[in-house]
Motif scaffolding. Structure first.
Motif, PDB file in Angstrom:
ATOM      1  N   UNK A 149     -17.366 -12.848  -4.818  1.00  0.00           N
ATOM      2  CA  UNK A 149     -16.515 -12.062  -3.944  1.00  0.00           C
ATOM      3  C   UNK A 149     -16.943 -10.609  -3.825  1.00  0.00           C
ATOM      4  N   UNK A 150     -17.023 -10.108  -2.576  1.00  0.00           N
ATOM      5  CA  UNK A 150     -17.454  -8.726  -2.336  1.00  0.00           C
ATOM      6  C   UNK A 150     -16.316  -7.822  -1.873  1.00  0.00           C
ATOM      7  N   UNK A 151     -15.096  -8.362  -1.771  1.00  0.00           N
ATOM      8  CA  UNK A 151     -13.952  -7.546  -1.346  1.00  0.00           C
ATOM      9  C   UNK A 151     -13.346  -6.815  -2.542  1.00  0.00           C
ATOM     10  N   UNK A 152     -12.521  -5.833  -2.249  1.00  0.00           N
ATOM     11  CA  UNK A 152     -11.792  -5.064  -3.265  1.00  0.00           C
ATOM     12  C   UNK A 152     -12.728  -4.339  -4.230  1.00  0.00           C
ATOM     13  N   UNK A 153     -13.810  -3.785  -3.676  1.00  0.00           N
ATOM     14  CA  UNK A 153     -14.785  -3.083  -4.498  1.00  0.00           C
ATOM     15  C   UNK A 153     -15.256  -1.825  -3.784  1.00  0.00           C
ATOM     16  N   UNK A 154     -15.642  -0.813  -4.581  1.00  0.00           N
ATOM     17  CA  UNK A 154     -16.083   0.443  -3.991  1.00  0.00           C
ATOM     18  C   UNK A 154     -17.267   1.072  -4.715  1.00  0.00           C
ATOM     19  N   UNK A 155     -17.471   0.723  -5.979  1.00  0.00           N
ATOM     20  CA  UNK A 155     -18.513   1.344  -6.793  1.00  0.00           C
ATOM     21  C   UNK A 155     -19.820   0.563  -6.660  1.00  0.00           C
ATOM     22  N   UNK A 156     -20.832   1.127  -5.984  1.00  0.00           N
ATOM     23  CA  UNK A 156     -22.084   0.390  -5.780  1.00  0.00           C
ATOM     24  C   UNK A 156     -22.857   0.162  -7.072  1.00  0.00           C
ATOM     25  N   UNK A 157     -22.617   0.975  -8.071  1.00  0.00           N
ATOM     26  CA  UNK A 157     -23.371   0.840  -9.322  1.00  0.00           C
ATOM     27  C   UNK A 157     -22.901  -0.347 -10.161  1.00  0.00           C
ATOM     28  N   UNK A 158     -21.800  -0.967  -9.763  1.00  0.00           N
ATOM     29  CA  UNK A 158     -21.281  -2.104 -10.525  1.00  0.00           C
ATOM     30  C   UNK A 158     -21.741  -3.456  -9.971  1.00  0.00           C
ATOM     31  N   UNK A 159     -22.467  -3.434  -8.867  1.00  0.00           N
ATOM     32  CA  UNK A 159     -22.998  -4.678  -8.309  1.00  0.00           C
ATOM     33  C   UNK A 159     -24.165  -5.137  -9.178  1.00  0.00           C
ATOM     34  N   UNK A 160     -24.154  -6.380  -9.592  1.00  0.00           N
ATOM     35  CA  UNK A 160     -25.180  -6.881 -10.499  1.00  0.00           C
ATOM     36  C   UNK A 160     -25.484  -8.349 -10.248  1.00  0.00           C
ATOM     37  N   UNK A 161     -26.459  -8.852 -10.993  1.00  0.00           N
ATOM     38  CA  UNK A 161     -26.907 -10.242 -10.852  1.00  0.00           C
ATOM     39  C   UNK A 161     -26.807 -10.930 -12.206  1.00  0.00           C
ATOM     40  N   UNK A 162     -26.304 -12.155 -12.204  1.00  0.00           N
ATOM     41  CA  UNK A 162     -26.240 -12.954 -13.429  1.00  0.00           C
ATOM     42  C   UNK A 162     -26.271 -14.425 -13.064  1.00  0.00           C
TER      43      UNK A 162
END
Length: 267
Positions: A149-162
């Protein structure tokens, strides 16, 4: 030098002729070309992918304009995959783009031979349909990557891969794992996911754009089934959450980056 070579000059400079040839031969399919999938598609075409299939049932809604690549005030009401195809061909007219207006469901899944693709991308919103695509894609040898899910987010530094089972703090990831365990049907292999642990509240009042805004001006020319002629998702969603382009685009571009890394890795 033809137009495609000129367009991809900087990519070739970085990746080399052999990798660019490899990218031009690979086949990619993206399910869902909304806030995440549309940017994945655009990045891939700008980077040398020449065979791309995009699947989405929806039409461009006025509320899509804030975050989706093909969505502008001039494309409202158009079939998303048609508008996206037009945009991608404007970027590289030599690309082979297949646009399918459709929903990936239990009823339509057999229409897609996922094994013929080198890459399968899941950017679907629906939990049930997303789970089905995950299970089916994992049965193939294709490189498979999924967006959480990509909604309800604002901080680009918290996007990650796992890896899917290691995704933390994502309600969609949690719901998928719960569904798989409840049904006792698990994905047959591991696969990477793009996600963020950030979950913000909606601060604004929930509003619907209205059917007229979703569907007007109507464009009856589509590429899919007749029953999708006036299809739109807004009125059927149980909950609509806020989202911003810089997050959805980072999700989509990260997926594109994972694909490019995979396809250009030394064999």
């Amino acid at each position: 030098m033809d137009i495609s070579e000129a367009i991809l000059n900087r990519a070739t400079l970085l990746l080399g002729d052999e990798n660019m040839q490899r990218l031009s031969e690979r086949k990619v399919i993206i399910f869902g070309v909304g806030g995440v999938g549309s940017w994945t598609a655009e990045s891939l075409i700008r980077s040398g992918i020449m065979h791309l299939t995009i699947v989405d049932s929806d039409r461009v809604c006025v509320t899509n304009v804030n975050r989706q690549a093909m969505a502008t005030t001039t494309t409202i009401g158009r079939v998303k995959v048609d508008a996206m195809k037009e945009r991608l061909l404007a970027i590289n007219p030599n690309a082979q783009i297949v646009a399918i207006q459709d929903i990936y469901t239990a009823e339509t899944a057999n229409n897609y031979d996922l094994s013929q693709y080198d890459v399968v991308v899941d950017a679907i919103d629906s939990l049930k349909d997303k789970a089905l695509l995950i299970l089916n894609a994992c049965k193939t040898k294709a490189f498979f990557v999924s967006s959480m899910g990509a909604a309800l987010k604002m901080d680009p530094t918290k996007v990650q891969v796992a890896e899917f089972w290691k995704v933390k703090g994502c309600p969609l990831g949690h719901a998928l794992r719960k569904k798989f365990k409840y049904n006792r049907t698990l994905p047959s292999r591991k696969f990477p996911c793009v996600y963020s642990e950030e979950v913000l509240p909606n601060l604004g009042e929930a509003r619907t754009c209205g059917t007229s805004a979703c569907m007007c001006p109507k464009n009856k020319v589509g590429t899919g089934r007749a029953d999708l002629e006036n299809h739109e998702w807004c009125s059927s969603k149980a909950q609509i959450n806020g989202s911003l382009m810089h997050i959805t685009a980072i999700f989509g571009l990260t997926i594109a980056g994972l694909i490019l890394q995979k396809l250009t890795a030394q064999e």
